[in-house]
Design an enzyme around this catalytic site. Sequence first.
Site, short mmCIF file in Angstrom:
data_model
loop_
_atom_site.label_atom_id
_atom_site.label_comp_id
_atom_site.label_asym_id
_atom_site.label_seq_id
_atom_site.Cartn_x
_atom_site.Cartn_y
_atom_site.Cartn_z
N LYS A 263 -6.19 88.29 40.86
CA LYS A 263 -6.08 88.58 42.25
C LYS A 263 -7.07 87.52 42.85
O LYS A 263 -8.18 87.05 42.53
CB LYS A 263 -6.77 89.96 42.69
CG LYS A 263 -6.18 90.25 44.23
CD LYS A 263 -6.99 91.70 44.65
CE LYS A 263 -6.56 92.11 45.95
NZ LYS A 263 -7.07 93.30 46.35
N SER B 32 -3.48 95.99 48.89
CA SER B 32 -3.54 94.53 48.91
C SER B 32 -3.21 93.76 47.87
O SER B 32 -2.75 92.34 47.80
CB SER B 32 -4.69 94.25 49.62
OG SER B 32 -5.76 94.47 48.58
N SER C 29 -5.77 99.84 47.54
CA SER C 29 -5.29 98.57 47.15
C SER C 29 -4.83 98.09 45.67
O SER C 29 -4.08 97.28 45.45
CB SER C 29 -6.33 97.40 47.64
OG SER C 29 -6.10 97.18 48.96
#
Lengths: 95, 484, 484
Positions: free
Chosen positions: C78, C155, C179
Amino acid sequence: MAIDNEMVKQVAFLARLKVEDDKIEETKDEFNKILNWIEQLKEVDTSDIMPLVSVNDSSIPMREDTITDGNVKEAVLKNAPMQEFGYFAVPKVVE
Amino acid sequence: MTYTIKTEKNEWEIVCGLEIHCQIISKSKIFSGASTEFGDDANVNVSFIDAGMPGMLPVLNKECVKQAVKTGLGLNAQINKHSVFSRKNYFYPDQPNGYQITQYEYPIVGKGAVKIDLSDGTSKEIGITRIHIEQDAAKSIHDLNPKKSYIDFNRAGVGLMEIVTEPDFRSPEEAGAFLRKLRSIVRYLGTCDGNMDEGSMRCDASISVRLKGEQKMRERAEVKNVNSVKFAMQAIENEAKRQVEIYEQGGTIEQQTRQFDQTTGQTKFLRLKEYADDYRYFPEPDLPPLYLTDEYIENIKKEMVELPDAKKDRFIKDYALTAYDADILTESRQTADFFEQAAKGHDGKKVANWILGDLFANLNANKLTLEQSPITPEMIGELVDLIAKNVISGKIAKDVFVYMWENPKMPSQIVEEKGLKQVTDTGAIEAVIDSVLAQNPDNVAAYKAGKVNLFGFFVGQVMKASKGAANPQMVNEILKKKLG
Amino acid sequence: MTDLIKLTVSEALKGLKSRQFSAVELTKAYIKQMEEGRKYNAYVVETTEQALEQAKLSDEHYTNGTNRALEGIPLGVKDLFCTKGIQTTACSHILDNFVPQYESTVTQNLLNNGSVFLGKLNMDEFAMGSSTETSYYKPAVNPYSKDKLLVPGGSSGGSAAAVCANMCAAATGTDTGGSIRQPASFCGITGIKPTYGRCSRWGIIAYASSLDQAGPMTKDVRDAAIMLKCMAGYDPKDSTSANIEVPDFEKVLGQDIKGLKIGIPKEYRSDGLNKEVASYWDKAAEMFKLRGAEIVEISLPHTKYALPTYYIIAPAETSSNLARYDGIRYGLRINGEKADDLYINTRTKGFGAEVKRRIMIGTYVLSAGYYDAYYIKAQKVRRLIKQDFEKAFEKCDLILTPTSPFSAFEIGDKSMNENPINMYLNDVFTVSVNLAGLPALSLPIGLDSKGLPLGMQLIGRAFDEETIFKAGYALEEDVAFKRK
């Protein structure tokens, strides 16, 4: 606790953000919508409750006083959008 | 002695409190492992943490906590077993994270008190409100480019103790005495080097005035970064006068921040306290609370050195010093240690006189510190002894001191080498006296005729003839006998 | 060859160890899939060359018998994790061209375990969002999209999309309010948010420090267990990191769950709950029951206040965490006459609308006069929420809930984008867990009538990920969800 246009401008400045004049009204409305929503919390009786800052309530760990870091000037300056003579450069700060 | 500002109509009183930022002596920074050294090249002693890089987290330095606790104990203050780090949010180029990690609601040290001595012989207690620990900001350099400021993060993250006093100061003198006392205490403790001119101790003064007898406090001005004791006193005096003038002209004071101008000695307006000063403090989520145990505090107590007040009292008691002399000798730990070393086994009072007199005069004249002194405590001690044992006279001792200064040796060695040993042999002194009297028959006659003030002349001649080596007391006695 | 990309981490490790294929072959297969999957916009940076280099080294390790726990496993990272020498922007314009000179602890741990990094994965800007629509690099696309483009959740949407579409063997995610779990649910994969403190936050770009926690996003429960073991561990550089041994999570997989008490919180079953979600929830409970687990009703009375609490605490922390993006030391810089102009220009241009919204709300709730009413109030409710869980865990060992109230929605969905609160409601089932600091896993339970995956959430006691893995593994077996 509804907020007004003036407050929107003040908060924006505190956060060093600019809200365009034609967006202030809209921003204010949106703000108030969110604030109204979070104000549900008023319903909760918290009279004898201590605030919880972090779920980790153990004592702060501490390090020994030894030099283990630094001396990475090049790496520190590597991403600087503007640097001169090994300093970070900013518009003149006068005080 | 009450200090007031008198005008035609009124008598005004100063109300002043101080906030002093002291750089903590530690090898590494308070939240990173970078060195605290200055003088290095820009941005060298900087870690990614100090530069506020994304994802970086602070880790607390043990030593900074210990130093703050020591300082708190030195200021007779409450040590809080639970304290919390907070973020103070504001934007400034020298603040890499956009916030400063500090302590707000729960500081590490609470209320304390410091006694100050004033010139009129009275003393006063100044209340300490709190001490909290926090990180220093970076340094901005403004004079390299007319349009830009340059930021050097070497100082960013160095540990600071912010010492906040109660608004207990009523005169510039009190503030000056406090700053000197505080400096002396932190230096004794080794928690801050106390060098105001180098910025390792920085002072902000909160100043307001009120009519004498008035109870409430009026709006105050905060004067920032006053970097010497003298400037602090000047800033308080001039800012108070400025406020008085405004009040007397019917004006009002708004809460504001001002800056001290070293060249004029005046304060000048910086900004009003307003919404921009909303620092939005909140507990630092990257750092759990700091808990100290009784045992931890007790252990630090055991390590505490004797502080100036206690030392002063002891010097007065043990060495029969005057309060004034003891005060000067205890202002710095180095001086006090020097004195104690010199006084060991000797007459303390006389040792003090030599240190405060000849030694300090020579150090000052040569712009030397005590550490650079060519004269050691042992030399002073022996010198005092030589006089006490009548080996040399006080006058010769002055000469020995000069020799020692120029060519550091033990005084006994100098006396030996230069043949300065006092003559205490009665026969030898009599011989000198006899020859002096023989050479001055007229004066002897005049003395005997009643001109007794010629006695000094004879003493002088004898001392001269003995090259100062004759014991003056013996010279006196024998002369008196011989002249009848 | 295409089959290689469908292997789970544990399967791939077996193949690598038995030399059925090489790490280079495995990496190449993923690189090919990344090319084919560009339409999903899952990667914002591809580091394929470096990946091949790493894979080559991994093969050497296998040859030498020095292979480590994740040797040669191609992972996606990420974009919130700082990766040394690889651009890291948190998918924000304000971090344009930022190349960290340091490696986050979690990714370093993964590298130390021999894994291969394929690139940086798309996400909502600074992890603020539930759809990746706030990414500066345009949203990632849910691989389950058919005629219309659907969001992968957020996210960590890029991570979920990449794992789902077999563009990496597993990925890292972070979870502040849901997330990891919500995108895992939307994309039919597995993700665990570990206990707060389990994984170091050092080097992960901070959103809300007291809530952020990294975790793995994987093809199945076993992979999650393997990955978490490699990512987690005490880190002295993160003061909130837990100094607790990391167990071998894989060991518990397959253990009997007979007698395990599984709590069903009544407050999560509102009248408005999606029927399909509700029926899968019942089904999951039934499956546990059939394995001899005991289903107990529990109460988490403050559930309804979790989201408003979160939307005070997270913005407050973020308003401060994001103050460092000022155009001075890294990232975007839009010049201005004065320092304040530089800040305002840079930040106004550099942050997207949602980030600015949260910064402003956070600034407001921390500002003088509102702090107690909002921030302190939220912290008190946060304690109540934590206490709810503590009480619930007196009655049960694990809590079962849906992960998200609905399946993936369209990119540009009107109701989500018109009213920010609608978007916030994505996290209604996940956010309490972050406030209480607990571990929670999401795993796929099945497809809804639209053919889109839904996830179930298992919440455990603090530092008891093992029970979650044990139960999650059992449920996974019973569900037999068909991965893409």
